[in-house]
Design an enzyme around this catalytic site. Structure first.
Site, PDB file in Angstrom:
ATOM      1  N   ASP A 105      -6.170   1.324   0.559  1.00 25.92           N
ATOM      2  CA  ASP A 105      -6.232   1.298   2.017  1.00 25.92           C
ATOM      3  C   ASP A 105      -7.563   0.678   2.418  1.00 25.92           C
ATOM      4  O   ASP A 105      -8.302   0.190   1.564  1.00 25.92           O
ATOM      5  CB  ASP A 105      -6.080   2.711   2.590  1.00 25.92           C
ATOM      6  CG  ASP A 105      -7.353   3.523   2.426  1.00 25.92           C
ATOM      7  OD1 ASP A 105      -7.945   3.446   1.340  1.00 25.92           O
ATOM      8  OD2 ASP A 105      -7.776   4.197   3.368  1.00 25.92           O
TER       9      ASP A 105
ATOM     10  N   LYS B  98       0.824  -1.207   0.000  1.00 29.30           N
ATOM     11  CA  LYS B  98       0.000   0.000   0.000  1.00 29.30           C
ATOM     12  C   LYS B  98       0.860   1.260   0.000  1.00 29.30           C
ATOM     13  O   LYS B  98       0.654   2.161  -0.808  1.00 29.30           O
ATOM     14  CB  LYS B  98      -0.938  -0.006   1.203  1.00 29.30           C
ATOM     15  CG  LYS B  98      -1.980   1.088   1.166  1.00 29.30           C
ATOM     16  CD  LYS B  98      -1.492   2.349   1.816  1.00 29.30           C
ATOM     17  CE  LYS B  98      -2.527   3.446   1.703  1.00 29.30           C
ATOM     18  NZ  LYS B  98      -2.059   4.677   2.357  1.00 29.30           N
TER      19      LYS B  98
END
Length: 278
Positions: free
Chosen positions: A230, A211
């Site tokens: 996310d 991420k």
DNA sequence: GAAGGGCCTTTGAG
DNA sequence: ACTCAAAGGCCCT
């Protein structure tokens, strides 16, 4: 002081959409923060952006223009994307949101701190980091602090960072600073690599996973193919495109890449900011 | 090689 | 005071 044509840029959407953490409100339509070592005040004046700060107008203008990406037209990127109604709504709701051109190191360090964290706390952590390790820059009698460079944080003590409230991220940040400082990962070289190679290189950094690497590629290296997933983006994407099926973050990212192409980053930030403002 | 689960620090917000 | 959730990564199955 300088006036720039806003070119459709909305400062609030741009500065308060969670891509940067250091800007503070300054007056009714303004924000003050640093771009590099320059203290800058940005004020939205309708279709103009007023730029003030601790440098000559001839410096401030180009600095802000580049930072806010006023020299690029985001619409051009969206032209080739496959935009369904939900995405169009998000883009409309966040119109004027620009992807900022951040310093790669500052962006990298910031998003290492962002892991499993909330924006209010991230902002506090970074502020304490800058006050402790950054360089003081006086502006109209007030001290502002630059973001500490990798060499400085490479010498920092993990325990000291923990006392600043960094939790388990403290050793990650110091380790990454050392890797960057010793050129185990050369950020200047990463900037010249093709997307996939840049991605693989950044993933070698401690504290940088699937991420964070997308955030750094997007905000720090201007790679609009990036699509950070996310928890919130994961939820909305599963709802939109993976009804009643579980999908890994990887699958979500791959779908986004196919669907949104070179505007992945823009679409992602619009979706992310939409859930923040509603 | 992909996927899933446990663990990790702290704190702003309600 | 108490609880919850937060722009995840690492390490191990």
């Amino acid at each position: 002081m300088v006036y720039l044509p806003a070119s459709g840029c909305d400062l609030r959407a741009t500065l308060e959409s969670g891509q940067v953490f250091r800007w503070r409100r300054w007056g009714p339509r303004g924000w003050r923060g640093l771009i590099g070592t320059t203290v800058v005040t940005l004020t939205q004046a309708g279709s103009l952006i007023h730029v003030g700060g601790s440098a000559a107008p001839a410096v401030l203008g180009p600095l802000a223009c580049r930072y806010l990406r006023l020299d690029e037209d985001p619409e051009a990127l969206l032209a080739s994307a496959e935009l369904d109604p939900a995405i169009r709504v998000a883009l409309q709701a966040t119109r004027g949101l620009r992807i900022i051109r951040q310093d790669p190191w500052e962006c990298l360090a910031s998003f290492i701190c962002a892991s499993f964290n909330n924006i209010a706390r991230i902002a506090g952590m970074i502020e304490r980091l800058c006050r402790t390790y950054g360089r003081a820059v006086a502006h109209r009698g007030e001290p502002w602090f630059t973001f500490p460079d990798a060499a400085t944080l490479a010498r920092a003590d993990g325990g000291a960072l923990r006392r600043l409230g960094f939790g388990y991220r403290a050793p990650y940040l110091v380790a990454a600073a050392r890797q960057v400082n010793e050129r185990q990962v050369d950020l200047a070289a990463v900037a010249r690599l093709p997307y996939e190679e840049a991605r693989a290189t950044l993933l070698r950094l401690t504290g940088v996973g699937e991420k964070v690497v997308e955030c750094v590629l997007l905000f720090g290296f201007g790679r609009f193919e990036a699509f950070p997933v996310d928890v919130w983006i994961g939820r909305v994407m599963r709802r939109l495109y993976f009804a009643r099926r579980g999908a890994t973050d990887r699958r979500i990212r791959e779908l986004a890449r196919r669907r949104f192409g070179p505007s992945c980053g823009l679409v992602q930030q619009a979706l992310y900011h939409t859930r923040r403002i509603f």
